[in-house]
Design an enzyme around this catalytic site. Structure first.
Site, PDB file in Angstrom:
ATOM      1  N   LYS A   1       0.845  -1.184   0.000  1.00  0.00           N
ATOM      2  CA  LYS A   1       0.000   0.000   0.000  1.00  0.00           C
ATOM      3  C   LYS A   1       0.887   1.243   0.000  1.00  0.00           C
ATOM      4  O   LYS A   1       1.831   1.347   0.767  1.00  0.00           O
ATOM      5  CB  LYS A   1      -0.903  -0.012   1.240  1.00  0.00           C
TER       6      LYS A   1
ATOM      7  N   GLU B   1     -19.476  -5.635  10.380  1.00  0.00           N
ATOM      8  CA  GLU B   1     -20.432  -4.843  11.151  1.00  0.00           C
ATOM      9  C   GLU B   1     -21.492  -5.710  11.825  1.00  0.00           C
ATOM     10  O   GLU B   1     -21.907  -5.429  12.957  1.00  0.00           O
ATOM     11  CB  GLU B   1     -21.095  -3.804  10.244  1.00  0.00           C
TER      12      GLU B   1
ATOM     13  N   ARG C   1     -25.524  -1.994   7.420  1.00  0.00           N
ATOM     14  CA  ARG C   1     -25.198  -3.378   7.114  1.00  0.00           C
ATOM     15  C   ARG C   1     -25.543  -4.321   8.271  1.00  0.00           C
ATOM     16  O   ARG C   1     -25.542  -5.530   8.101  1.00  0.00           O
ATOM     17  CB  ARG C   1     -23.710  -3.506   6.777  1.00  0.00           C
TER      18      ARG C   1
END
Length: 642
Positions: free
Chosen positions: A288, A375, A403
């Site tokens: 990244k 979640e 969600r």
């Protein structure tokens, strides 16, 4: 017709000549590393001008080039998960010149968006959807007799969500012809990337190995014991050196891990895997922030950046007191409450930094739980803690709480469990657009029986209402927005406020403005111009019914203001109460209309919805004007009847 690109002259800038993947595919393969360097440099330049998600895109430059080079996009479907890493994809698919408009009003979206480009095959913003969507596309291709290919690119973080495994399981069950690429940019699954791993990937993805494997299966299947021995031997050998046993057991042909910055290796492996039948899984390891040293060293801090403004030499300004963000108010409250009550447990679905749980996590590591991008699990694990007498606080963005709605109702509210939801990013969120806007939590929470729903008007009310929700014995929520507030002085005590009681902030005449949330500042400014009464209602549920009765008795118009959807929102709750009580008074509900609010600055979004000072003033005056006209007409009708 696209411009023909020469296959030589490696010193010629390539990116300016590659506007679409068809042009990319005309390049000689030897030029692709140069294109990768130019693309990475352009990404650094363009995101520096516009701001936006940063590190993930730098990490997938080579992968993006390889995919568009080898697959016939957009006929072949390419689905990106979340979309944080899709900027190189946007640049190579006809949107290079528009990149400075990224995340701006009427500009490019922050994430892949179907209306924006035929290359954006699926709109995203939330994580872990790519495999399900790509599987649906692969099934559709089979049903329609089409030979196109389907690829899903998912990050290792997104692979922590249950939905991804549901999709993997289904893909294997239907033997879908699709390729799932795991972009492992934290080396969280495997660190065995090097010569041996690359060699194994070449061997296992080769046609020779594939044909031998399938041929052996046909021959040995007639001798069950022999085939079982061969299968177990293969699994044992692969399991010793490859971290793909899980995906193999799920029914995927696993290849990898492969160095995601080695373009020749990527091309070789993808070319071999492209035409394989059945579910394929390629594990690619990337870095990244690749190519930008600060992002490589701090991938979390450089996940996204704001627009970089030109530096000018100025005289030193007077020191300003920095206002805390609402997330900082929550973070400090969580730390203080945890110090006061050892039953408190803090839970986040992979938003430690965004929700400001850093200090809490450092000082109370045994009470801090990052459940990753999960979640649903975050809510139900909180429910389990509450069953045993603990006091869980779930720190979650409004858009992500969507969600876990079933878990909130079924696992928490139905059982009347003591869980506090600290809902960040309530309301519109500016440049991230409709996928991340927290526009619906007021509406979807206030219909849940037993739920206390709180909307503080400033930083101090946020602090006090967090304590209120924590002390309440049952499910409760406090929603607050992104960014900073008006700078209200925050108290230090942890005492709760009375449940269901609002506060009159300004006494006026004729008009009463009932504010639910942090548009309170705009309403107060409008109230000064209109000489209106302004109330911070604080509670959507339970409503301050006695205060509403009093306001209705002494005003000509009630106005509700909220940074949430009008349909089913707090204003709807006030209307329902007035109707039940048969209180007849003109009403005006201001909030987010029944549309998706596209990316723009937060101030522009408020203005679009009529929630800035000027918008509130105009709407109130228009409503008063209609009331006056109606009154005049009624008087005329009465005089004529006499």
């Amino acid at each position: 017709m696209f411009h023909e690109i020469p296959k030589t002259r490696p010193d010629t800038p390539l990116l300016d000549q590659v506007d679409h993947p068809e042009q990319l595919r005309r390049l000689d393969e030897s030029l692709l590393p140069q294109l990768a360097r130019e693309l990475r440099a352009f990404l650094l330049y363009s995101v520096g001008r516009s701001g936006g998600h940063f590190g993930a895109g730098l990490g997938v430059v080579e992968l993006t080039i390889a995919l568009h080079y080898l697959f016939n996009t957009p006929e072949d479907r390419l689905v990106w998960d979340v979309g944080h890493q899709a900027y190189p994809h946007k640049i190579l698919t006809g949107r290079r010149e528009a990149m400075p408009s990224l995340r701006q009003k009427d500009g490019l979206a922050a994430f892949p968006k179907r209306e924006e480009s035929e290359y954006d095959t699926f709109g995203v913003g939330h994580s872990s959807t790519s495999i399900s969507a790509a599987l649906g596309m692969a099934i559709a291709a089979r049903a329609k007799g089409e030979q196109r290919r389907t690829v899903a690119v998912i990050g290792d973080g997104a692979l922590t969500a249950g939905m991804a495994y549901e999709a993997l399981n289904h893909a294997a069950d239907v033997k879908a012809n699709m390729l799932v690429i795991l972009n492992d940019n934290d080396m969280s699954i495997s660190k065995s990337v090097g010569g041996l791993s690359n060699y194994l990937a070449k061997v296992l993805s080769s046609r020779t190995y594939h044909h031998i494997r399938e041929g052996s299966k046909k021959v040995l299947n007639v001798i069950p014991r022999a085939w079982e021995l061969a299968r177990r031997t293969e699994e044992h050998v692969k399991g010793m050196v490859i971290p793909g046993t899980l995906f193999e057991e799920m029914g995927f042909n696993y290849i990898g891990p492969v160095n995601g910055h080695d373009l020749p290796m990527l091309l070789h492996t993808l070319r071999n895997m492209r035409d394989m039948e059945g579910p394929q899984f390629l594990h690619v390891v990337t870095q990244k922030g690749k190519g930008f040293d600060p992002a490589e060293q701090d991938p979390i801090g450089y996940h996204a950046i704001t627009k970089l403004e030109p530096q000018t030499i100025k005289s030193a300004p007077a020191a300003k007191v920095k206002k805390p963000k609402y997330a900082n108010v929550f973070g400090q409250w969580l730390y203080d409450m945890a110090a006061a009550d050892d039953r408190l447990m803090g839970i986040t679905p992979a938003m430690k930094e965004g929700s400001d749980l850093i200090r809490f996590a450092d000082h109370f590591p045994e009470r801090y739980f990052d459940v990753a991008i999960a979640e649903q699990h975050a809510v139900t694990v909180a429910a389990g803690m509450a069953c045993e007498g603990l006091k869980p606080v779930v720190a979650i963005y409004s858009t992500f709480l969507q969600r876990a709605y079933d878990q909130l109702i079924h696992d928490v509210a139905v059982q009347k469990l003591d869980v506090l939801f600290a809902i960040d990013r309530g309301g519109m969120v500016g440049e991230d657009g409709p996928t991340h806007g927290g526009c619906y939590d007021i509406a979807f929470l206030r219909c849940v029986p037993g739920m206390v729903v709180m909307t503080p008007g400033d930083e101090n009310e946020t602090w006090r209402l967090l304590s209120t929700g924590y002390q309440y014995n049952g499910p409760a929520s406090v929603r607050y927005p992104r960014g900073t507030g008006p700078g209200a002085v925050i108290g230090t005590d942890l005492e709760p406020l009375p449940i269901g009681k609002g506060e009159v902030r300004r006494q006026g005449n004729r008009v009463a403005i009932l504010v639910f949330g942090t548009v309170l500042g705009n309403a107060l400014e409008a109230g000064e111009v209109l000489d209106a009464t302004v109330v911070s209602m604080r509670f959507v549920k339970p409503l301050d019914e006695s205060l509403i009765r009093e306001l209705a008795a002494h005003h000509e118009l009630l106005v509700t203001v909220e940074e949430g959807c009008i349909a089913g929102g707090a204003g709807s709750g006030v209307l329902e109460f007035l109707q039940q009580q048969e209180i007849n008074i003109p009403m005006l509900n201001l909030g987010i209309p029944d549309i998706y609010i596209e990316a723009a600055s937060h101030q522009d979004q408020l203005a679009q919805c009529g929630l800035d000072k000027d918008g509130i003033i105009k709407s109130v005056r228009d409503r008063l004007g209609r009331i006056a006209v109606k009154s005049i007409n009624m008087k005329k009708e009465l005089s004529l009847s006499h």
